[in-house]
Design an enzyme around this catalytic site. Structure first.
Site, mmCIF file in Angstrom:
data_model
loop_
_atom_site.group_PDB
_atom_site.id
_atom_site.type_symbol
_atom_site.label_atom_id
_atom_site.label_comp_id
_atom_site.label_asym_id
_atom_site.label_seq_id
_atom_site.Cartn_x
_atom_site.Cartn_y
_atom_site.Cartn_z
ATOM 1 C CB ALA A 111 -13.538 -3.685 2.521
ATOM 2 C CE1 TYR A 232 -10.940 11.345 -9.428
ATOM 3 C CE2 TYR A 232 -13.239 11.417 -10.118
ATOM 4 C CZ TYR A 232 -12.267 11.028 -9.217
ATOM 5 O OH TYR A 232 -12.624 10.294 -8.120
HETATM 6 P P1 NAD Z 1 -7.310 7.090 0.870
HETATM 7 O O1 NAD Z 1 -6.308 6.400 0.023
HETATM 8 O O2 NAD Z 1 -6.852 8.169 1.762
HETATM 9 O O3 NAD Z 1 -8.122 6.042 1.762
HETATM 10 C C1 NAD Z 1 -8.630 4.843 1.230
HETATM 11 C C2 NAD Z 1 -9.015 3.918 2.338
HETATM 12 O O4 NAD Z 1 -9.491 2.686 1.800
HETATM 13 C C3 NAD Z 1 -7.865 3.559 3.276
HETATM 14 O O5 NAD Z 1 -8.306 3.561 4.597
HETATM 15 C C4 NAD Z 1 -7.491 2.142 2.822
HETATM 16 O O6 NAD Z 1 -6.889 1.368 3.840
HETATM 17 C C5 NAD Z 1 -8.867 1.609 2.479
HETATM 18 N N1 NAD Z 1 -8.823 0.431 1.633
HETATM 19 C C6 NAD Z 1 -8.278 0.314 0.404
HETATM 20 N N2 NAD Z 1 -8.464 -0.945 -0.064
HETATM 21 C C7 NAD Z 1 -9.134 -1.615 0.882
HETATM 22 C C8 NAD Z 1 -9.634 -2.936 0.988
HETATM 23 N N3 NAD Z 1 -9.468 -3.830 0.002
HETATM 24 N N4 NAD Z 1 -10.267 -3.294 2.129
HETATM 25 C C9 NAD Z 1 -10.448 -2.417 3.147
HETATM 26 N N5 NAD Z 1 -10.014 -1.140 3.092
HETATM 27 C C10 NAD Z 1 -9.368 -0.743 1.977
HETATM 28 O O7 NAD Z 1 -8.419 7.611 -0.149
HETATM 29 P P2 NAD Z 1 -9.417 8.858 -0.136
HETATM 30 O O8 NAD Z 1 -8.840 9.883 -1.037
HETATM 31 O O9 NAD Z 1 -9.826 9.205 1.233
HETATM 32 O O10 NAD Z 1 -10.646 8.233 -0.925
HETATM 33 C C11 NAD Z 1 -11.818 7.747 -0.280
HETATM 34 C C12 NAD Z 1 -13.000 8.006 -1.185
HETATM 35 O O11 NAD Z 1 -13.139 9.418 -1.375
HETATM 36 C C13 NAD Z 1 -12.837 7.406 -2.595
HETATM 37 O O12 NAD Z 1 -14.072 6.949 -3.045
HETATM 38 C C14 NAD Z 1 -12.385 8.604 -3.409
HETATM 39 O O13 NAD Z 1 -12.673 8.465 -4.775
HETATM 40 C C15 NAD Z 1 -13.214 9.693 -2.753
HETATM 41 N N6 NAD Z 1 -12.768 11.072 -3.016
HETATM 42 C C16 NAD Z 1 -11.463 11.445 -2.859
HETATM 43 C C17 NAD Z 1 -11.088 12.746 -3.153
HETATM 44 C C18 NAD Z 1 -9.650 13.196 -3.015
HETATM 45 O O14 NAD Z 1 -9.297 14.229 -3.572
HETATM 46 N N7 NAD Z 1 -8.826 12.520 -2.272
HETATM 47 C C19 NAD Z 1 -12.047 13.692 -3.563
HETATM 48 C C20 NAD Z 1 -13.362 13.303 -3.682
HETATM 49 C C21 NAD Z 1 -13.724 11.980 -3.411
#
Ligand code: NAD
Length: 380
Positions: A111, A232
């Site tokens: 992406a 964090y």
């Molecule tokens: P995750 O690891 O479950 O999902 C990440 C997604 O990004 C996956 O679908 C992966 O395939 C995709 N991805 C990664 N690199 C990529 C690339 N180069 N091209 C295309 N797709 C790519 O992560 P998550 O925990 O759902 O995190 C998503 C967002 O939510 C992040 O910004 C994270 O900081 C935020 N977030 C997470 C939490 C938590 O506790 N997990 C809490 C608050 C916010």
């Protein structure tokens, strides 16, 4: 073949297609049970295969009835290797969406690259005309720009920081000292997880005239309580999230309404890699489940979508949507802090929800799902 979990540290190198499909089905069922949301119609989800991105896609499609274009970075099966969980999740999502006549296409590639942005724009032009919502939910360890590979680090900033953590291989409470990130490491983390690429996506979509006049865009962040701040909020990843927030204001000033939603801490592939945070999550799960306010990714995202398309966004002083409202409740955090101070290896199982953490971790890869026959031969 019969697929078994192969856990290596905080990653599982196999994934189970039937388990992944069942979990996607349950997410869809949950969203449908909450009723229709009058909202998005055509949605681009960047990072759509796991965690919060997948739950956003399910909420858009099955809550709002939206057509969805997903961007993922996943591997199909090859030889005796299974596909990645995100690949199975996406196949399952597309199958269920197809059964309900919902448009669902997915682009599999980096992406961060110009090529994938161009492919997404072409697909929108051809199939959808314009999109009215862009969800940016990437969580990645690195980003390649030209010949340079930027690597994000999960470190503190300023002084070294020592606190409890959990060794998830032995389930022991140990002590960890986090070294501060160098300025270079912080800059690289901001490159990967900050807002630059989000803004590039929105500019590219706007310049190609594939955003509707009232299009919205949203990206995800985390703040958390003081226990996790050195790791964090005040860590290298926190610097990236500060940049993401600043970018949301910039994108809005440039004509596309952009929001940052601060979500709850949950077990995902990405969060399991952060030191200290998994221990906090085991305690948080225990407290929130006992108080009857625990949510997973899908409950969070269904509620987020309902809020975005309601008249009351209830933004905080920085203009962020706070989906961490239940996590940050005073009574929840008071209990978490109390347990944190008392926690030892001996009382871990009693005071924290280690089982819940481990179940969620295995489910990321489609394992441990009730009703799935793991001894059966499955086509990968
Ligand atoms: P995750 O690891 O479950 O999902 C990440 C997604 O990004 C996956 O679908 C992966 O395939 C995709 N991805 C990664 N690199 C990529 C690339 N180069 N091209 C295309 N797709 C790519 O992560 P998550 O925990 O759902 O995190 C998503 C967002 O939510 C992040 O910004 C994270 O900081 C935020 N977030 C997470 C939490 C938590 O506790 N997990 C809490 C608050 C916010």
């Amino acid at each position: 073949m019969v697929v078994q979990p192969k856990v290596r540290g905080f990653i599982c190198t196999t994934a189970h297609p039937a388990g992944c499909e069942e979990l996607v089905r349950r997410q869809i069922e949950y969203v449908k049970s909450k009723g229709r949301i009058d909202g998005a119609k055509k949605v681009l989800v960047i990072g759509a295969s796991m965690g919060y991105g997948l739950a956003s896609r399910v909420s858009a499609a099955f809550g709002c009835g939206a057509a969805t274009l997903g961007v993922i970075f996943d591997k199909p099966a090859s030889g005796s290797k299974t596909a990645t969980a995100g690949w199975y999740n996406t196949k399952a999502f597309e199958k269920f969406a197809g059964q309900e006549g919902l448009y669902a296409k997915t682009i599999n590639g980096d992406a961060y690259s110009d090529e994938i942005k161009a492919e997404a724009i072409d697909t929108i032009k051809q199939d959808l005309g314009k999109v009215d919502l862009v969800v940016y939910s990437l969580a990645a360890p690195r980003r390649t720009v030209g010949d340079t590979v930027y690597k994000s680090v999960l470190k503190t900033t300023g002084e070294p920081y020592t606190n409890k953590t959990i060794d998830l291989r032995t389930n022991e409470i140990t002590e960890i000292t986090l070294e501060p990130a160098t300025d270079e490491e912080i800059d690289a983390t901001v490159k990967v997880m900050g807002g630059e690429d989000w803004e590039m996506w929105i500019n590219a979509l706007k310049n190609a005239d594939v955003l509707t006049e009232n299009a919205l865009t949203i990206a995800y962040s985390y703040i958390g309580p003081e226990i996790t701040h050195p790791m964090y909020f005040n860590g290298s990843i926190g610097r990236a999230k500060a940049h993401l927030l600043a970018t949301s204001h910039k994108i809005t000033e440039n004509g596309v309404k952009a929001y940052v939603s601060v979500n709850k801490a949950l077990v995902t592939q990405s969060s399991s890699a952060i030191p200290i945070v998994p221990l906090y999550i085991t305690i948080l799960y225990k407290v929130m489940k006992e108080k009857g306010v625990h949510e997973g990714c899908i409950e969070q995202m269904q509620r987020l979508f309902a809020r975005i398309y309601s008249s009351d966004l209830n933004l905080d002083q920085d203009g962020q949507i706070r989906m961490d409202d239940l996590e940050m409740r005073e009574d929840v955090q008071a209990e978490v802090t109390k347990i944190w101070n008392e926690l030892t290896t001996e009382n871990l199982k009693q005071l924290a929800d280690l089982d819940g953490y481990q179940k969620d971790f295995m489910e990321i890869f489609g394992f441990g799902v009730d009703g799935v026959d793991y001894s059966a031969d499955v086509s990968v």
